[in-house]
Design an enzyme around this catalytic site. Structure first.
Site, PDB file in Angstrom:
ATOM      1  N   GLY A 178       0.827  -1.200   0.000  1.00 15.97           N
ATOM      2  CA  GLY A 178       0.000   0.000   0.000  1.00 15.97           C
ATOM      3  C   GLY A 178       0.860   1.248   0.000  1.00 15.97           C
ATOM      4  N   CYS A 179       0.205   2.388  -0.182  1.00 19.69           N
ATOM      5  CA  CYS A 179       0.936   3.653  -0.307  1.00 19.69           C
ATOM      6  C   CYS A 179       1.516   4.080   1.036  1.00 19.69           C
ATOM      7  CB  CYS A 179       0.031   4.719  -0.900  1.00 19.69           C
ATOM      8  SG  CYS A 179      -1.605   4.846  -0.143  1.00 19.69           S
ATOM      9  N   TYR A 180       0.672   4.175   2.057  1.00 20.57           N
ATOM     10  CA  TYR A 180       1.201   4.515   3.381  1.00 20.57           C
ATOM     11  C   TYR A 180       2.257   3.501   3.831  1.00 20.57           C
ATOM     12  CZ  TYR A 180      -2.581   7.951   4.350  1.00 20.57           C
ATOM     13  OH  TYR A 180      -3.434   9.024   4.348  1.00 20.57           O
TER      14      TYR A 180
END
EC number: 1.2.1.38
Lengths: 348, 348, 348, 348
Positions: free
Chosen positions: A148-150
């Protein structure tokens, strides 16, 4: 030239894959699927692609996808897992940008995503696609679970501290902020310009689905015998489209004997093509990575106290999703790791 | 590989030239000058370029620049004209992004720019670098005067109507809006985020310096014997960074016998790599060209009345400045016209 | 103190009515309705109102609304017309912010809004609530049709020219731009921040519903015997929340004998509390009216040619909707016209 | 009616004072000074004030200011301290919005502000104008040092925890983000729209001038005998104009015996007109306080771990500067504390 397919190409990670792949020297995008938009030309939906691609969306079809060299899933969670048993039986290799195969503990996944998992037997086969940690396993993987991005911004920021057991792992803090494209392309009131421009807020503080993914990733790289990572993760929504900024806090275990953190970070990432440790005193800005696959990182210890602060920025759609997916593909197929990804951030 | 230099590289057109040139297959940026920042590494000033370029700014030096194959001027008006007499005597070819050599009537230039011209004898040698009009002359030019941003969007929009004398040329209207990067990188209160975000305004209505440039360009392409173009030009400032949107109005001379405008525009630009006439009914958005060198155009006649409306969008820093400069360079040196410019717009 | 009700209070014009009415010295908001949110506290939905209002949304009920002094409709078009026959039979007076009663020609309304009108017999009773034109009729009106946002900015801008027959009425141009709040609070992809921030576009060029309203309003104020107004109206979408900027073009009929336009505009609006003619040379910005009920106007004749340019700005939610509705209410009930509306624009 | 003066009225806190004071029922703004703009009408500089104020800027003059009831300093730091000895000798009372008198330790002030203090003998007479802590002292103060924007949001957020010694005071973290108006109205490249829109960054991490102010304020409210507050303060710059969001972290000392934090916060602020503790589960957004004097706060303990998270939002120009200054004035002069401050936030 390999042939690639994209499942669920109407969302922002889909169009971002296309933006990069149409200029990739070794990849031809052969198929792009969308149930809702089957028959529509991709460039009619995304005029930025006019002149770059002539494909139309088609219904997803395992028989077709299975003949390709690689298939990207740019779908909401819950979709890839249902097509995966059939697709894993074909010759294609798969890079899933969704959350379906990121968490090894199926029960934990089911709790956070609030639904039964559609292919629990395949979870163990997925390789977590963070090249800076798992490059070797990625090379031979059949199925990649793209981070994921985070989680990407946070893990890259904490990595050198945790690998070397320099901070108290039990009370880490990740204060992160994301542009609105992280929420995808859905017609929800919460994502209207009129609701989120000129404003800033935290969200998901009670529990965000990226928390278990980050904790799993960080625990994986801790030395044996150390207390496992416990993270407080507070995401915020920025009034802009692209970019993640993670501000990370950790307490040094032994501040008197702490190594030079700047040197530590520079050494850790010296050979990483997409992690840039900024010179001491320079702080990252999300605009310096807009549209690029780079993660830029600074590490500081304000006032020489024992709280270490790490700043880490990525473009959530690039290094945080589609760019990283292509980086994984490059590794899997033995291409230059930077192929198709040498894009300079759009600044200003 | 040719060697290129950039004079005045600290502004936004300078960094935009670098963004594109570092990935150009046939160009090496050998020199980049800035009096104010001499000695500073380019990538220290523009972190987006870290890892892509290792040059430092140097003092401009005609002896050095004159040995290069091409020199770009990314300077404020008034600078290029002073270096030009010396530089024209060297072997290099020159692409001036500033306004210094755009207007053939030196007195008119001096009136609008409110200063004496530093090289009036060279004005006649400059080729106006709008490829869609002057491609042949560009091929052999020694000195290119690159069009301004508003003039590019406006001329490309009006061109087919005026070439064919289909509208009253004496009362054209160009209602245009630009992102704030058009004002350059100067520390003025008027350009602060706090002054221009969340707001919209017209400016320069009484007289903007792009007016005489547009009128000259449009008159150049009118058939002989026709009344010369008279334009009302109203620029506006958008609360965003990049993009120009021109909304053009003209009165059809003979609405009953008007040809199919959609077909006319499509035919006129069929072979232009960077002009995209949108399908009937599709309107352009500036985001569809953000960071790309494309101009997208729509033509309409609302309510079937006799007012023709043309919508034309570009990225002011790309097709409106640095991208167009590179397009000129490609033409001058016989490269593929799209070399280095095949960038897809950053959307979302 | 009069008692007011708001029908359809969950949208942006609803919350804007509340923002202003909670500080109005002579009005108590007694009822606010919403079918979808019945039972929810208004301040739970709009935290900006916490501490200012304690009401909850209720189901709309003509028996309750009919007992109030005034009822505002802040509903999408098509709603007010269905409740109106019943409500007109009660004692309350009604201010409809929607488009239902703005157009006197019912067939024209039905064509543009693409549905049968629910109360055609009441259309003739509605007073068009533009105080600068219809103040006397507003005083005694039972039913007010509040003008649209674009129509308000456009009519106030053209008024002095047309009342005095100074320009060719048959080829007027209104090039207008609106903040995204004009599209209301609906969960559509088109209005996502990720779709419209950092971008600018025209829309509805082929035909926008405000066109017949503007043409009707402008024709109403033309002198007898003059050719009727024909307007080309091109709306654009701004990447911001509030504000309308109209750039209006007209051709002077007799440029040699044109009166001093600055003086003409100042005289026309000298006694209008909410129209501010800016000093010569000063151009309006939307931020100067953000959250205020003022329309600021400039008039120019660039290059002393015969094209007149008028710039007119309002806040689409205030003078373009809810503020103007309250101004109408003040006139209807004999209050000070500025009561509750003395808000200063939020700048910066 | 009291008479008020504003010294340094051209900046954003100056225009914000005017926005609020022109509608204050008990105050007349009699004087507004600016050396640079003396003679210019305030409304010519800030068109939002046209029709609301007719004053022109004048040169600052202690003889004139000293006759007023209250003088606000809306100046950069270093200005108020030089006029203060003369002004303190007059009858007027003074509210200084700058940093000059906030820090009691003159040496600490001189270190952080890097200049000698111009009136060290007066520092002890200044009352720190945070009404929620110092209301009684404010009533009778001659000189108020108004808190900074970050310090206001941070102190109000931490207050209940520290007053009750519920968290480890030595490792507090304040992760805060501010709109760009916090940097004032200066023509610096760093504050251009083109430099900071579409981007997010931390700044001043090595040491921001608000750090010693916050630490002093928090230590003041700690119980005796407790280890003094140590704070890591990381400010960030938001791509928007107004608003501060503070995300605060603290480690509970005794998580098993922690009182109900929601109830604790609600009780602490029950009688505060400008602090709004949101219901459990509701998180604050900066837009809910835009243009209003309210601070909205949430308190959480994610995953029931021992890290307490407090979210606190204000408008940096209102509760973080000019609104709070007026709140202080209301207290000093015995007015209703909310007089002139009952403005509803501008949402959307």
């Amino acid at each position: 030239m390999i042939k690639a397919g994209i499942v669920g190409g109407t969302g922002y990670t889909g169009v971002e894959l296309l933006r990069l792949l149409v200029n990739h020297p070794q990849v031809e995008v052969a198929v792009i699927t969308s149930r809702a938009e089957a028959g529509v030309k991709v460039a009619d939906m995304y005029p930025s692609l006019r002149g770059h691609i002539d494909l139309a969306f088609t219904e997803p079809d395992v028989a077709v996808l299975g003949e390709l060299d690689v298939v990207f899933f740019a779908t909401p969670h819950g979709v890839a897992q249902n097509m995966m048993p059939a697709l894993m039986a074909t010759k294609t290799r798969i890079i899933d940008l969704s959350a379906d195969f990121r968490i090894r503990d199926v029960q934990l996944w089911e709790k956070w995503y609030n639904q039964p998992h559609g292919a629990p037997e395949l979870v163990a086969q997925a390789v977590y696609g963070l090249p800076e940690v798992n490059r070797d396993a990625i090379k031979t993987a059949k199925l990649i679970a793209c981070p994921g991005c985070y989680p990407t911004a946070t893990q890259l920021g904490f990595l050198p501290l945790l690998e070397n057991n320099l901070v108290d792992p039990t009370r880490l803090i990740a204060n992160a902020a994301s542009g609105a494209s992280g929420a995808g392309r859905q017609g929800k009131i919460d994502n209207l310009l009129t609701e989120i421009m000129d404003s800033f807020k935290a969200y998901g503080v009670a529990g965000h689905r990226h928390l278990p993914e980050i904790e799993q990733g960080l625990r994986d790289i801790q030395p044996a015998g150390v207390a496992p990572v416990g993270l407080t993760f507070v995401p915020h929504l920025l009034p802009m489209i692209r970019g993640i900024h993670a501000t990370l806090y950790a307490t040094a275990l032994n501040v008197e004997n702490l190594p030079d953190l700047q040197a530590l970070y520079e050494a850790r990432y010296a050979n990483e093509p997409f992690v840039d440790v900024l010179p001491a005193g320079v702080l990252p800005q999300t605009r310096s990575v807009k549209g690029s696959n780079v993660c830029r990182i600074s590490v500081l210890r304000p006032q020489n106290r024992d709280t270490v602060v790490v700043l880490s920025v990525i473009d959530n759609l690039t290094k945080g999703a589609s760019g990283q997916a292509i980086q994984n593909m490059n590794i899997m197929f033995g291409f230059e790791e930077t192929a198709g990804l040498n894009v300079v951030a759009l600044l200003p």
